[in-house]
Scaffold this motif. Structure first.
Motif, short mmCIF file in Angstrom:
data_model
loop_
_atom_site.label_atom_id
_atom_site.label_comp_id
_atom_site.label_asym_id
_atom_site.label_seq_id
_atom_site.Cartn_x
_atom_site.Cartn_y
_atom_site.Cartn_z
N ARG A 115 3.92 -33.82 -10.23
CA ARG A 115 2.72 -33.13 -10.74
C ARG A 115 2.60 -33.29 -12.25
N ARG A 137 -3.59 -27.97 -13.32
CA ARG A 137 -2.56 -28.09 -12.29
C ARG A 137 -3.19 -28.26 -10.92
N ARG A 138 -4.31 -27.57 -10.70
CA ARG A 138 -5.01 -27.70 -9.42
C ARG A 138 -5.58 -29.10 -9.24
N LEU A 141 -2.77 -31.42 -8.29
CA LEU A 141 -2.38 -31.27 -6.90
C LEU A 141 -3.43 -31.88 -5.97
N SER A 145 -2.77 -34.79 -3.30
CA SER A 145 -3.19 -34.65 -1.90
C SER A 145 -4.03 -35.84 -1.46
N GLU A 150 1.08 -34.53 -1.61
CA GLU A 150 1.02 -33.23 -2.27
C GLU A 150 2.33 -32.47 -2.11
N ALA A 153 4.98 -32.69 -4.96
CA ALA A 153 4.50 -32.39 -6.31
C ALA A 153 5.63 -31.98 -7.25
N HIS A 154 6.64 -31.28 -6.76
CA HIS A 154 7.69 -30.76 -7.63
C HIS A 154 8.99 -31.58 -7.53
#
Length: 276
Positions: A115, A137-138, A141, A145, A150, A153-154
């Motif tokens: 991300r 951040r949205r 993501l 996706s 998605e 992401a981390h």
């Protein structure tokens, strides 16, 4: 005397044409020459890219493909020529351009997650030294996706597979919501599923009026993936619609004449220097 229309003649002649782009032309290159340590890498390159096209840049290793993209983004100096993006210099329209670099050029040990990498594509919106907000951040993501990862992401980027890394950098380009995308070998060393996902995203971009310029190596998939092609070997051998210029004759010129072209260009540079 040729009876071909001027535009058709330009597409087939290739080198030295182009540069007539208007504000509607995503990328226009005219008489571009780039040299490293006095050795020519690109020579009199010229073409105009049509809007809303998937464009393949095709040529042998060392033919100047990556150098071309770097010259467009003003990352390396030009010896001569001009480049315009939607009718203006790149620096004036950089926000309309998204870039996906070669995977090999990235430091995958850098301590960031997927991300974070995608969010870096939003620096023009976030601003330097300002905090990343929830909407950024949205958006990151959402882009992850869109490329199908998605859930990663981390995950640290060094822990991603090659295909996942490519998808991450594709998401980084997509989050910029650009009008012109420059992509340096997005299909290199990826699995079949990732390749299918990337080409479907490119087709979706085209449906939405975006233009993508893609460095590509697999000649067998050029007619399937692209509708426009630039055949490059220091010079533009030919450029135009795939069904017109992606021919055996032009491919032979592109891949079979590297040494001859180098000798010709080097000698021409020497003649020009002597005439100054």
């Amino acid at each position: 005397m040729s009876t071909l229309p001027d535009a058709r003649q330009d597409r087939l002649r290739g080198s030295g044409t182009g540069g007539r782009g208007s504000s509607e032309t995503p990328l226009s290159v005219y008489d571009l020459t780039v040299a490293y340590h006095r050795k020519p890498v690109l020579w009199d390159v010229g073409f105009d890219i049509p809007s809303g096209a998937l464009v393949g840049i095709v040529g042998p290793n060392g033919s100047g493909k990556t150098t071309l993209l770097k010259a467009v983004m003003e990352l390396i100096p030009k010896a001569s020529g001009r480049i315009s993006v939607f009718g203006k210099p790149y620096r004036e329209n950089r926000r309309r351009v998204g870039y996906m670099p070669q995977r090999e050029s990235v430091d995958w040990d850098f301590p960031v997650d997927a991300r974070d990498v995608v969010t870096m594509g939003l620096y023009n919106q976030v601003g330097w030294c300002l905090p990343v907000r929830k909407k950024h951040r949205r958006a990151a993501l959402d882009a992850l996706s869109r490329v199908g990862i998605e859930e990663l992401a981390h995950r640290q980027i060094s822990q991603l597979s090659g295909g996942q890394q490519q998808r991450t950098f594709l998401a980084r380009a997509l989050v910029q919501n650009a009008d012109l995308y420059l992509m340096d070998e997005p299909f290199a060393a990826v699995d079949a599923a990732t390749e299918r996902a990337i080409i479907e995203i490119l087709r979706d971009m085209k449906r939405n009026g975006k233009t993508a310029v893609v460095i590509h190596h697999d000649l067998q998939t050029v007619p399937e993936y692209f509708d426009y092609v630039v055949l490059l070997n220091m010079r533009v051998v030919a450029h135009g619609a795939v069904d017109e210029v992606f021919t055996r004759e032009n491919l032979q010129k592109t891949y079979g004449g590297r040494l001859t072209l180098l000798d010709e260009v080097t000698e021409e540079m020497r003649r020009r220097e002597r005439s100054l």
